[in-house]
Motif scaffolding. Structure first.
Motif, PDB file in Angstrom:
ATOM      1  N   PRO A   1      48.004  29.427  37.132  1.00 22.61           N
ATOM      2  CA  PRO A   1      47.698  30.572  36.267  1.00 22.61           C
ATOM      3  C   PRO A   1      46.303  31.115  36.542  1.00 22.61           C
ATOM      4  CG  PRO A   1      47.536  28.522  35.031  1.00 22.61           C
ATOM      5  CD  PRO A   1      48.107  28.165  36.373  1.00 22.61           C
ATOM      6  N   GLY A   2      46.159  32.411  36.428  1.00 20.29           N
ATOM      7  CA  GLY A   2      44.852  33.041  36.630  1.00 20.29           C
ATOM      8  C   GLY A   2      44.842  34.440  36.051  1.00 20.29           C
ATOM      9  N   ALA A   3      43.654  34.870  35.626  1.00 21.56           N
ATOM     10  CA  ALA A   3      43.518  36.205  35.027  1.00 21.56           C
ATOM     11  C   ALA A   3      43.080  37.250  36.030  1.00 21.56           C
ATOM     12  CB  ALA A   3      42.513  36.153  33.878  1.00 21.56           C
ATOM     13  N   HIS A   4      42.756  36.830  37.274  1.00 24.97           N
ATOM     14  CA  HIS A   4      42.337  37.757  38.337  1.00 24.97           C
ATOM     15  C   HIS A   4      41.076  38.530  37.953  1.00 24.97           C
ATOM     16  CE1 HIS A   4      46.211  36.916  40.254  1.00 24.97           C
ATOM     17  NE2 HIS A   4      46.815  37.223  39.098  1.00 24.97           N
ATOM     18  N   HIS A   5      40.191  37.866  37.243  1.00 29.12           N
ATOM     19  CA  HIS A   5      38.929  38.496  36.843  1.00 29.12           C
ATOM     20  C   HIS A   5      37.736  37.958  37.622  1.00 29.12           C
ATOM     21  CE1 HIS A   5      40.825  39.429  32.648  1.00 29.12           C
ATOM     22  NE2 HIS A   5      41.238  40.254  33.591  1.00 29.12           N
ATOM     23  N   GLY A   6      37.968  37.004  38.519  1.00 28.63           N
ATOM     24  CA  GLY A   6      36.849  36.357  39.199  1.00 28.63           C
ATOM     25  C   GLY A   6      36.045  37.303  40.062  1.00 28.63           C
ATOM     26  N   LEU A   7      36.706  37.996  40.986  1.00 28.52           N
ATOM     27  CA  LEU A   7      35.994  38.915  41.884  1.00 28.52           C
ATOM     28  C   LEU A   7      35.413  40.094  41.114  1.00 28.52           C
ATOM     29  CD1 LEU A   7      38.308  38.984  45.043  1.00 28.52           C
ATOM     30  CD2 LEU A   7      36.109  37.836  44.761  1.00 28.52           C
ATOM     31  N   ALA A   8      36.139  40.568  40.097  1.00 29.63           N
ATOM     32  CA  ALA A   8      35.602  41.671  39.291  1.00 29.63           C
ATOM     33  C   ALA A   8      34.319  41.242  38.590  1.00 29.63           C
ATOM     34  CB  ALA A   8      36.645  42.128  38.270  1.00 29.63           C
ATOM     35  N   GLY A   9      34.293  40.015  38.078  1.00 29.43           N
ATOM     36  CA  GLY A   9      33.075  39.525  37.447  1.00 29.43           C
ATOM     37  C   GLY A   9      31.928  39.385  38.422  1.00 29.43           C
ATOM     38  N   LEU A  10      32.228  38.940  39.659  1.00 31.77           N
ATOM     39  CA  LEU A  10      31.179  38.835  40.678  1.00 31.77           C
ATOM     40  C   LEU A  10      30.620  40.212  41.018  1.00 31.77           C
ATOM     41  CD1 LEU A  10      32.601  36.191  43.174  1.00 31.77           C
ATOM     42  CD2 LEU A  10      30.940  35.861  41.347  1.00 31.77           C
ATOM     43  N   ARG A  11      31.486  41.198  41.134  1.00 32.57           N
ATOM     44  CA  ARG A  11      31.008  42.548  41.452  1.00 32.57           C
ATOM     45  C   ARG A  11      30.136  43.096  40.325  1.00 32.57           C
ATOM     46  NH1 ARG A  11      36.451  43.078  43.597  1.00 32.57           N
ATOM     47  NH2 ARG A  11      36.358  43.253  45.870  1.00 32.57           N
ATOM     48  N   GLN A  12      30.531  42.874  39.077  1.00 30.51           N
ATOM     49  CA  GLN A  12      29.720  43.346  37.957  1.00 30.51           C
ATOM     50  C   GLN A  12      28.363  42.657  37.926  1.00 30.51           C
ATOM     51  OE1 GLN A  12      32.144  42.684  34.515  1.00 30.51           O
ATOM     52  NE2 GLN A  12      33.600  44.311  35.017  1.00 30.51           N
ATOM     53  N   ARG A  13      28.340  41.351  38.178  1.00 22.88           N
ATOM     54  CA  ARG A  13      27.061  40.630  38.202  1.00 22.88           C
ATOM     55  C   ARG A  13      26.165  41.177  39.299  1.00 22.88           C
ATOM     56  NH1 ARG A  13      25.425  35.280  36.755  1.00 22.88           N
ATOM     57  NH2 ARG A  13      27.555  34.793  36.112  1.00 22.88           N
ATOM     58  N   ALA A  14      26.745  41.423  40.484  1.00 25.65           N
ATOM     59  CA  ALA A  14      25.948  41.946  41.598  1.00 25.65           C
ATOM     60  C   ALA A  14      25.434  43.354  41.309  1.00 25.65           C
ATOM     61  CB  ALA A  14      26.780  41.934  42.876  1.00 25.65           C
ATOM     62  N   GLU A  15      26.262  44.186  40.691  1.00 22.83           N
ATOM     63  CA  GLU A  15      25.826  45.550  40.380  1.00 22.83           C
ATOM     64  C   GLU A  15      24.669  45.558  39.392  1.00 22.83           C
ATOM     65  OE1 GLU A  15      29.286  47.513  39.026  1.00 22.83           O
ATOM     66  OE2 GLU A  15      30.202  47.695  41.020  1.00 22.83           O
ATOM     67  N   LEU A  16      24.685  44.636  38.437  1.00 23.68           N
ATOM     68  CA  LEU A  16      23.574  44.548  37.492  1.00 23.68           C
ATOM     69  C   LEU A  16      22.265  44.210  38.189  1.00 23.68           C
ATOM     70  CD1 LEU A  16      25.275  42.676  34.505  1.00 23.68           C
ATOM     71  CD2 LEU A  16      24.622  45.083  34.621  1.00 23.68           C
ATOM     72  N   LEU A  17      22.343  43.514  39.319  1.00 24.00           N
ATOM     73  CA  LEU A  17      21.143  43.158  40.081  1.00 24.00           C
ATOM     74  C   LEU A  17      20.879  44.120  41.228  1.00 24.00           C
ATOM     75  CD1 LEU A  17      21.662  39.273  40.237  1.00 24.00           C
ATOM     76  CD2 LEU A  17      20.194  40.561  38.691  1.00 24.00           C
ATOM     77  N   GLY A  18      21.637  45.224  41.281  1.00 20.60           N
ATOM     78  CA  GLY A  18      21.436  46.215  42.335  1.00 20.60           C
ATOM     79  C   GLY A  18      22.076  45.852  43.651  1.00 20.60           C
ATOM     80  N   GLY A  19      23.008  44.905  43.664  1.00 17.64           N
ATOM     81  CA  GLY A  19      23.630  44.457  44.908  1.00 17.64           C
ATOM     82  C   GLY A  19      25.098  44.813  44.967  1.00 17.64           C
ATOM     83  N   THR A  20      25.787  44.233  45.987  1.00 16.63           N
ATOM     84  CA  THR A  20      27.197  44.518  46.213  1.00 16.63           C
ATOM     85  C   THR A  20      27.917  43.228  46.579  1.00 16.63           C
ATOM     86  OG1 THR A  20      26.770  45.025  48.552  1.00 16.63           O
ATOM     87  CG2 THR A  20      26.777  46.879  47.001  1.00 16.63           C
ATOM     88  N   VAL A  21      29.216  43.219  46.325  1.00 14.87           N
ATOM     89  CA  VAL A  21      30.105  42.139  46.740  1.00 14.87           C
ATOM     90  C   VAL A  21      31.276  42.778  47.473  1.00 14.87           C
ATOM     91  CG1 VAL A  21      31.737  40.379  45.970  1.00 14.87           C
ATOM     92  CG2 VAL A  21      29.476  40.502  44.949  1.00 14.87           C
ATOM     93  N   ILE A  22      31.534  42.308  48.707  1.00 11.69           N
ATOM     94  CA  ILE A  22      32.647  42.808  49.520  1.00 11.69           C
ATOM     95  C   ILE A  22      33.525  41.616  49.872  1.00 11.69           C
ATOM     96  CG2 ILE A  22      33.314  43.979  51.642  1.00 11.69           C
ATOM     97  CD1 ILE A  22      30.613  45.356  51.627  1.00 11.69           C
ATOM     98  N   ALA A  23      34.814  41.733  49.613  1.00  9.77           N
ATOM     99  CA  ALA A  23      35.747  40.644  49.889  1.00  9.77           C
ATOM    100  C   ALA A  23      37.020  41.214  50.482  1.00  9.77           C
ATOM    101  CB  ALA A  23      36.046  39.858  48.615  1.00  9.77           C
ATOM    102  N   GLY A  24      37.646  40.424  51.379  1.00  3.22           N
ATOM    103  CA  GLY A  24      38.894  40.872  51.987  1.00  3.22           C
ATOM    104  C   GLY A  24      39.386  39.891  53.024  1.00  3.22           C
ATOM    105  N   PRO A  25      40.599  40.092  53.525  1.00  2.56           N
ATOM    106  CA  PRO A  25      41.164  39.191  54.543  1.00  2.56           C
ATOM    107  C   PRO A  25      40.369  39.249  55.839  1.00  2.56           C
ATOM    108  CG  PRO A  25      42.854  40.569  53.521  1.00  2.56           C
ATOM    109  CD  PRO A  25      41.536  41.132  53.102  1.00  2.56           C
ATOM    110  N   ALA A  26      40.341  38.105  56.546  1.00  2.20           N
ATOM    111  CA  ALA A  26      39.677  38.028  57.843  1.00  2.20           C
ATOM    112  C   ALA A  26      40.700  38.200  58.963  1.00  2.20           C
ATOM    113  CB  ALA A  26      38.944  36.699  57.983  1.00  2.20           C
ATOM    114  N   ALA A  27      40.208  38.408  60.184  1.00  2.00           N
ATOM    115  CA  ALA A  27      41.112  38.650  61.312  1.00  2.00           C
ATOM    116  C   ALA A  27      41.932  37.424  61.677  1.00  2.00           C
ATOM    117  CB  ALA A  27      40.305  39.122  62.523  1.00  2.00           C
ATOM    118  N   ASP A  28      41.429  36.213  61.415  1.00  2.00           N
ATOM    119  CA  ASP A  28      42.139  34.986  61.785  1.00  2.00           C
ATOM    120  C   ASP A  28      43.114  34.523  60.712  1.00  2.00           C
ATOM    121  OD1 ASP A  28      40.331  34.287  59.886  1.00  2.00           O
ATOM    122  OD2 ASP A  28      39.434  32.623  60.993  1.00  2.00           O
ATOM    123  N   GLY A  29      43.372  35.346  59.709  1.00  2.00           N
ATOM    124  CA  GLY A  29      44.297  34.960  58.649  1.00  2.00           C
ATOM    125  C   GLY A  29      43.612  34.337  57.451  1.00  2.00           C
TER     126      GLY A  29
END
Length: 360
Positions: A318-346
Protein backbone atom coordinates in the motif's frame (compact mmCIF):
# COMPACT_ATOMS: atom_id res chain seq x y z
CA UNK A 1 -0.33 70.54 7.27
CA UNK A 2 1.99 72.73 9.35
CA UNK A 3 3.03 74.69 6.28
CA UNK A 4 -0.60 75.11 5.21
CA UNK A 5 -1.72 76.41 8.61
CA UNK A 6 1.21 78.80 8.87
CA UNK A 7 0.52 80.06 5.35
CA UNK A 8 -3.14 80.73 6.13
CA UNK A 9 -2.16 82.47 9.37
CA UNK A 10 0.28 84.73 7.52
CA UNK A 11 -2.43 85.54 5.02
CA UNK A 12 -4.74 86.38 7.92
CA UNK A 13 -2.08 88.76 9.29
CA UNK A 14 -1.65 90.42 5.92
CA UNK A 15 -5.39 91.01 5.59
CA UNK A 16 -6.16 92.31 9.11
CA UNK A 17 -3.00 94.16 10.23
CA UNK A 18 -1.57 97.27 8.65
CA UNK A 19 2.13 97.92 8.12
CA UNK A 20 2.20 100.71 10.71
CA UNK A 21 1.14 98.44 13.60
CA UNK A 22 4.36 96.66 14.67
CA UNK A 23 3.08 95.59 18.11
CA UNK A 24 0.03 93.86 16.70
CA UNK A 25 2.09 92.31 13.92
CA UNK A 26 4.59 90.94 16.45
CA UNK A 27 1.80 89.37 18.52
CA UNK A 28 0.28 87.81 15.40
CA UNK A 29 3.65 86.46 14.22
CA UNK A 30 4.20 84.93 17.68
CA UNK A 31 0.82 83.21 17.37
CA UNK A 32 1.79 81.91 13.92
CA UNK A 33 5.10 80.56 15.22
CA UNK A 34 3.29 78.86 18.12
CA UNK A 35 1.39 76.67 15.63
CA UNK A 36 4.50 74.54 15.21
CA UNK A 37 4.18 73.50 18.88
CA UNK A 38 0.47 72.66 18.83
CA UNK A 39 0.97 68.85 18.76
CA UNK A 40 3.69 68.51 21.38
CA UNK A 41 2.69 71.43 23.65
CA UNK A 42 -0.92 72.32 22.80
CA UNK A 43 -1.65 74.43 25.91
CA UNK A 44 1.52 76.63 25.71
CA UNK A 45 0.87 77.04 21.99
CA UNK A 46 -2.65 78.32 22.68
CA UNK A 47 -1.45 80.69 25.42
CA UNK A 48 1.20 82.12 23.08
CA UNK A 49 -1.40 82.64 20.36
CA UNK A 50 -4.01 84.23 22.66
CA UNK A 51 -2.49 87.77 22.77
CA UNK A 52 -2.95 88.11 19.01
CA UNK A 53 -6.73 87.83 19.53
CA UNK A 54 -6.58 90.53 22.22
CA UNK A 55 -4.81 93.13 20.09
CA UNK A 56 -5.92 92.34 16.54
CA UNK A 57 -8.49 90.68 14.33
CA UNK A 58 -5.99 88.02 13.13
CA UNK A 59 -7.50 85.15 15.11
CA UNK A 60 -6.88 82.17 12.81
CA UNK A 61 -3.72 81.03 14.61
CA UNK A 62 -5.49 81.17 18.00
CA UNK A 63 -8.44 79.15 16.69
CA UNK A 64 -6.10 76.53 15.18
CA UNK A 65 -4.23 76.24 18.48
CA UNK A 66 -7.53 75.91 20.36
CA UNK A 67 -8.64 73.13 17.99
CA UNK A 68 -5.34 71.28 18.53
CA UNK A 69 -5.77 71.58 22.30
CA UNK A 70 -9.34 70.25 22.10
CA UNK A 71 -8.31 67.29 19.95
CA UNK A 72 -5.57 66.24 22.39
CA UNK A 73 -6.85 67.21 25.85
CA UNK A 74 -9.29 65.17 27.95
CA UNK A 75 -10.00 67.96 30.46
CA UNK A 76 -13.41 69.47 29.73
CA UNK A 77 -12.89 72.18 32.36
CA UNK A 78 -9.64 73.30 30.72
CA UNK A 79 -11.33 73.50 27.32
CA UNK A 80 -14.21 75.56 28.68
CA UNK A 81 -11.78 77.96 30.38
CA UNK A 82 -9.71 78.34 27.20
CA UNK A 83 -12.81 78.93 25.08
CA UNK A 84 -14.00 81.64 27.50
CA UNK A 85 -10.54 83.23 27.45
CA UNK A 86 -10.66 83.37 23.65
CA UNK A 87 -14.16 84.89 23.70
CA UNK A 88 -13.11 87.46 26.33
CA UNK A 89 -10.09 88.51 24.26
CA UNK A 90 -12.16 88.61 21.10
CA UNK A 91 -14.76 90.99 22.52
CA UNK A 92 -12.12 93.27 24.06
CA UNK A 93 -10.53 95.90 21.89
CA UNK A 94 -7.14 96.51 23.48
CA UNK A 95 -5.89 99.99 22.92
CA UNK A 96 -3.25 101.09 25.43
CA UNK A 97 -3.71 102.82 27.83
CA UNK A 98 -7.51 102.62 27.63
CA UNK A 99 -8.86 99.24 26.45
CA UNK A 100 -12.46 99.10 25.30
CA UNK A 101 -14.78 96.33 26.56
CA UNK A 102 -18.09 95.17 25.18
CA UNK A 103 -21.21 96.85 26.45
CA UNK A 104 -23.76 94.17 27.25
CA UNK A 105 -26.55 96.69 27.32
CA UNK A 106 -26.01 97.38 23.64
CA UNK A 107 -27.72 94.87 21.37
CA UNK A 108 -24.98 95.04 18.75
CA UNK A 109 -22.32 94.30 21.34
CA UNK A 110 -24.45 91.44 22.66
CA UNK A 111 -24.54 89.98 19.16
CA UNK A 112 -20.76 90.28 18.97
CA UNK A 113 -20.41 88.50 22.31
CA UNK A 114 -22.65 85.67 21.10
CA UNK A 115 -20.67 85.45 17.89
CA UNK A 116 -17.38 85.29 19.82
CA UNK A 117 -18.69 82.53 22.09
CA UNK A 118 -19.86 80.54 19.06
CA UNK A 119 -16.53 81.09 17.35
CA UNK A 120 -14.72 79.76 20.45
CA UNK A 121 -17.04 76.78 20.81
CA UNK A 122 -16.67 75.63 17.19
CA UNK A 123 -12.98 74.50 17.34
CA UNK A 124 -13.56 72.96 20.78
CA UNK A 125 -16.46 70.82 19.56
CA UNK A 126 -14.64 69.92 16.36
CA UNK A 127 -11.48 68.92 18.25
CA UNK A 128 -13.48 66.79 20.68
CA UNK A 129 -15.23 65.12 17.75
CA UNK A 130 -11.89 64.28 16.11
CA UNK A 131 -10.58 62.94 19.42
CA UNK A 132 -13.66 60.73 19.85
CA UNK A 133 -13.34 59.45 16.30
CA UNK A 134 -9.67 58.63 16.86
CA UNK A 135 -10.43 56.75 20.07
CA UNK A 136 -13.30 54.92 18.39
CA UNK A 137 -10.96 53.78 15.62
CA UNK A 138 -8.51 52.49 18.22
CA UNK A 139 -11.30 50.62 20.02
CA UNK A 140 -12.50 49.08 16.77
CA UNK A 141 -8.95 47.95 15.99
CA UNK A 142 -8.67 46.41 19.46
CA UNK A 143 -12.01 44.65 19.02
CA UNK A 144 -10.94 43.28 15.64
CA UNK A 145 -7.67 42.09 17.11
CA UNK A 146 -9.46 40.44 20.02
CA UNK A 147 -11.89 38.76 17.64
CA UNK A 148 -9.02 37.47 15.51
CA UNK A 149 -7.32 36.20 18.65
CA UNK A 150 -10.54 34.44 19.63
CA UNK A 151 -10.72 32.74 16.24
CA UNK A 152 -7.13 31.59 16.62
CA UNK A 153 -7.88 30.18 20.07
CA UNK A 154 -10.91 28.34 18.70
CA UNK A 155 -8.86 26.90 15.84
CA UNK A 156 -6.17 25.81 18.27
CA UNK A 157 -8.79 24.16 20.47
CA UNK A 158 -10.21 22.23 17.53
CA UNK A 159 -6.72 21.25 16.44
CA UNK A 160 -5.86 20.10 19.96
CA UNK A 161 -8.93 17.84 20.02
CA UNK A 162 -8.03 16.37 16.63
CA UNK A 163 -4.46 15.78 17.74
CA UNK A 164 -5.64 14.08 20.93
CA UNK A 165 -7.94 11.81 18.91
CA UNK A 166 -5.13 11.02 16.49
CA UNK A 167 -2.81 10.22 19.40
CA UNK A 168 -5.37 7.78 20.81
CA UNK A 169 -5.75 6.05 17.45
CA UNK A 170 -1.99 5.76 17.00
CA UNK A 171 -1.54 4.40 20.51
CA UNK A 172 -4.46 1.96 20.42
CA UNK A 173 -4.13 0.65 16.86
CA UNK A 174 -0.80 1.39 15.18
CA UNK A 175 1.42 0.93 18.23
CA UNK A 176 -0.31 -2.33 19.09
CA UNK A 177 0.21 -3.74 15.59
CA UNK A 178 3.86 -2.64 15.41
CA UNK A 179 4.46 -4.22 18.84
CA UNK A 180 2.93 -7.45 17.58
CA UNK A 181 5.23 -7.38 14.53
CA UNK A 182 8.27 -6.92 16.77
CA UNK A 183 7.22 -9.83 19.01
CA UNK A 184 6.57 -12.16 16.09
CA UNK A 185 9.86 -11.20 14.46
CA UNK A 186 11.69 -11.86 17.71
CA UNK A 187 10.07 -15.30 17.97
CA UNK A 188 11.02 -16.07 14.37
CA UNK A 189 14.60 -14.97 15.02
CA UNK A 190 14.91 -17.32 17.99
CA UNK A 191 13.06 -20.30 16.52
CA UNK A 192 14.33 -20.33 12.95
CA UNK A 193 17.22 -22.58 11.95
CA UNK A 194 18.07 -20.86 8.65
CA UNK A 195 20.66 -18.03 8.93
CA UNK A 196 19.00 -15.89 6.25
CA UNK A 197 15.63 -16.17 7.92
CA UNK A 198 17.11 -15.29 11.30
CA UNK A 199 18.90 -12.28 9.81
CA UNK A 200 15.70 -11.10 8.11
CA UNK A 201 13.76 -11.58 11.34
CA UNK A 202 16.38 -9.59 13.26
CA UNK A 203 16.12 -6.76 10.74
CA UNK A 204 12.32 -6.75 10.99
CA UNK A 205 12.47 -6.73 14.76
CA UNK A 206 15.02 -3.89 14.84
CA UNK A 207 13.02 -1.75 12.43
CA UNK A 208 9.80 -2.49 14.32
CA UNK A 209 11.33 -1.43 17.62
CA UNK A 210 12.70 1.76 16.04
CA UNK A 211 9.31 2.53 14.49
CA UNK A 212 7.60 1.87 17.79
CA UNK A 213 9.90 4.32 19.57
CA UNK A 214 9.19 7.00 16.96
CA UNK A 215 5.47 6.34 17.25
CA UNK A 216 5.60 6.73 21.01
CA UNK A 217 7.47 10.00 20.63
CA UNK A 218 4.90 11.28 18.13
CA UNK A 219 2.06 10.26 20.45
CA UNK A 220 3.64 12.24 23.28
CA UNK A 221 4.02 15.24 20.99
CA UNK A 222 0.41 15.04 19.82
CA UNK A 223 -0.81 14.81 23.40
CA UNK A 224 1.22 17.90 24.30
CA UNK A 225 -1.02 20.12 22.14
CA UNK A 226 -1.12 23.67 23.43
CA UNK A 227 2.17 23.44 25.31
CA UNK A 228 5.55 24.70 24.18
CA UNK A 229 6.66 23.69 20.65
CA UNK A 230 8.27 20.25 20.46
CA UNK A 231 10.21 18.61 17.67
CA UNK A 232 8.29 15.72 16.14
CA UNK A 233 11.39 13.53 16.02
CA UNK A 234 15.11 14.11 16.42
CA UNK A 235 15.95 15.71 13.10
CA UNK A 236 18.44 13.74 10.95
CA UNK A 237 21.61 15.14 9.44
CA UNK A 238 24.27 14.04 6.97
CA UNK A 239 26.00 12.13 9.76
CA UNK A 240 23.06 9.70 9.76
CA UNK A 241 23.32 8.81 6.07
CA UNK A 242 25.69 5.89 6.58
CA UNK A 243 23.41 4.32 9.19
CA UNK A 244 20.45 4.82 6.85
CA UNK A 245 22.30 3.00 4.06
CA UNK A 246 23.44 0.17 6.34
CA UNK A 247 19.91 -0.52 7.62
CA UNK A 248 18.19 -0.20 4.24
CA UNK A 249 18.71 -3.85 3.25
CA UNK A 250 19.88 -2.76 -0.20
CA UNK A 251 23.34 -3.16 -1.70
CA UNK A 252 24.26 0.50 -1.88
CA UNK A 253 27.34 2.58 -2.68
CA UNK A 254 27.55 5.92 -0.89
CA UNK A 255 29.86 8.67 -2.15
CA UNK A 256 29.69 12.08 -0.49
CA UNK A 257 32.11 14.97 -0.06
CA UNK A 258 29.86 17.57 1.57
CA UNK A 259 31.27 19.75 4.36
CA UNK A 260 29.88 19.39 7.87
CA UNK A 261 28.90 23.07 8.19
CA UNK A 262 25.93 22.94 5.81
CA UNK A 263 22.65 24.49 7.01
CA UNK A 264 20.38 22.11 8.91
CA UNK A 265 17.59 22.54 6.35
CA UNK A 266 19.90 21.39 3.55
CA UNK A 267 21.06 18.38 5.53
CA UNK A 268 17.50 17.32 6.32
CA UNK A 269 16.41 17.74 2.69
CA UNK A 270 19.30 15.56 1.45
CA UNK A 271 18.63 12.92 4.11
CA UNK A 272 14.89 12.76 3.38
CA UNK A 273 15.55 12.54 -0.36
CA UNK A 274 17.93 9.59 0.06
CA UNK A 275 15.53 7.96 2.52
CA UNK A 276 12.58 8.22 0.12
CA UNK A 277 14.66 6.99 -2.81
CA UNK A 278 15.87 3.89 -0.92
CA UNK A 279 12.31 3.19 0.24
CA UNK A 280 11.11 3.29 -3.36
CA UNK A 281 13.93 0.96 -4.42
CA UNK A 282 12.99 -1.45 -1.68
CA UNK A 283 9.31 -1.37 -2.67
CA UNK A 284 9.45 -1.22 -6.47
CA UNK A 285 12.83 -2.74 -7.45
CA UNK A 286 13.57 -5.82 -5.31
CA UNK A 287 17.11 -7.12 -5.75
CA UNK A 288 18.36 -3.91 -7.38
CA UNK A 289 21.60 -2.19 -6.44
CA UNK A 290 21.71 1.50 -5.64
CA UNK A 291 24.31 4.24 -5.88
CA UNK A 292 24.23 7.53 -3.99
CA UNK A 293 26.43 10.45 -4.99
CA UNK A 294 26.27 13.75 -3.11
CA UNK A 295 28.55 16.71 -3.80
CA UNK A 296 28.81 20.48 -3.51
CA UNK A 297 29.69 22.25 -6.74
CA UNK A 298 29.48 25.97 -7.59
CA UNK A 299 27.36 26.78 -4.57
CA UNK A 300 24.81 24.03 -5.29
CA UNK A 301 24.28 20.80 -3.40
CA UNK A 302 23.60 17.96 -5.83
CA UNK A 303 22.39 14.53 -4.80
CA UNK A 304 21.79 11.66 -7.22
CA UNK A 305 20.29 8.30 -6.26
CA UNK A 306 20.21 5.66 -9.01
CA UNK A 307 19.33 2.00 -8.97
CA UNK A 308 19.60 -0.85 -11.40
CA UNK A 309 16.71 -2.84 -12.81
CA UNK A 310 14.91 -5.17 -10.36
CA UNK A 311 15.89 -8.83 -10.34
CA UNK A 312 12.59 -10.18 -9.01
CA UNK A 313 8.95 -9.12 -9.12
CA UNK A 314 7.86 -6.33 -6.76
CA UNK A 315 5.37 -7.03 -4.01
CA UNK A 316 2.11 -5.12 -3.98
CA UNK A 317 2.41 -2.78 -1.01
CA UNK A 318 0.00 0.00 0.00
CA UNK A 319 1.11 3.55 -0.71
CA UNK A 320 -0.34 7.03 -1.07
CA UNK A 321 2.08 8.09 -3.86
CA UNK A 322 2.92 11.29 -2.01
CA UNK A 323 6.63 10.65 -1.52
CA UNK A 324 8.04 12.33 -4.63
CA UNK A 325 5.48 15.14 -4.41
CA UNK A 326 6.62 15.84 -0.86
CA UNK A 327 10.27 15.85 -1.94
CA UNK A 328 9.51 18.34 -4.71
CA UNK A 329 7.64 20.63 -2.32
CA UNK A 330 10.49 20.51 0.20
CA UNK A 331 13.01 21.33 -2.53
CA UNK A 332 10.91 24.20 -3.89
CA UNK A 333 10.73 25.76 -0.43
CA UNK A 334 14.54 25.82 -0.43
CA UNK A 335 14.74 27.16 -3.99
CA UNK A 336 15.78 23.82 -5.50
CA UNK A 337 14.41 21.11 -7.78
CA UNK A 338 13.84 17.36 -7.76
CA UNK A 339 13.89 15.40 -11.04
CA UNK A 340 13.01 11.70 -11.12
CA UNK A 341 12.38 9.20 -13.89
CA UNK A 342 13.33 5.86 -15.46
CA UNK A 343 16.95 5.25 -16.45
CA UNK A 344 18.18 3.84 -19.76
CA UNK A 345 19.23 0.50 -18.20
CA UNK A 346 15.75 -0.21 -16.84
CA UNK A 347 16.42 1.26 -13.42
CA UNK A 348 15.41 4.55 -11.89
CA UNK A 349 17.19 7.77 -11.01
CA UNK A 350 16.44 10.75 -8.79
CA UNK A 351 18.34 14.05 -8.82
CA UNK A 352 18.16 16.77 -6.16
CA UNK A 353 19.62 20.28 -6.64
CA UNK A 354 19.62 22.82 -3.81
CA UNK A 355 21.23 26.27 -4.05
CA UNK A 356 23.28 26.83 -0.94
CA UNK A 357 23.22 30.64 -1.03
CA UNK A 358 19.41 31.02 -0.91
CA UNK A 359 19.05 28.98 2.28
CA UNK A 360 21.43 31.10 4.38
Amino acid sequence: MDALLIGISLLDIWVHIEDDEPQRRAAALLATAALSLRRRLPLPAFLCALPATLVSDAVFATLAALYALASLSRSRVLLVVCALMFAACDITWWMWPSPTFADFSDSSDLINVTYSLATAAAPVFLGQLVQARRELSLRLAEISQAREHGRELLAQSVLAKERAQLAREMHDVVSHQVSLIAVRAGALQVGSQEPMAREAAATIRRLSVQTLEELRHMVSVLRAAGSRPTELTPQPSLADLQRLVDTSGIETELHTDLPDALPATIQRAVYRTVQEALTNVRKHAPGARAAIRIQLAEGTVRAAVTNTAPTRPALLLPGAHHGLAGLRQRAELLGGTVIAGPAADGGYELHLCLPLQQTR
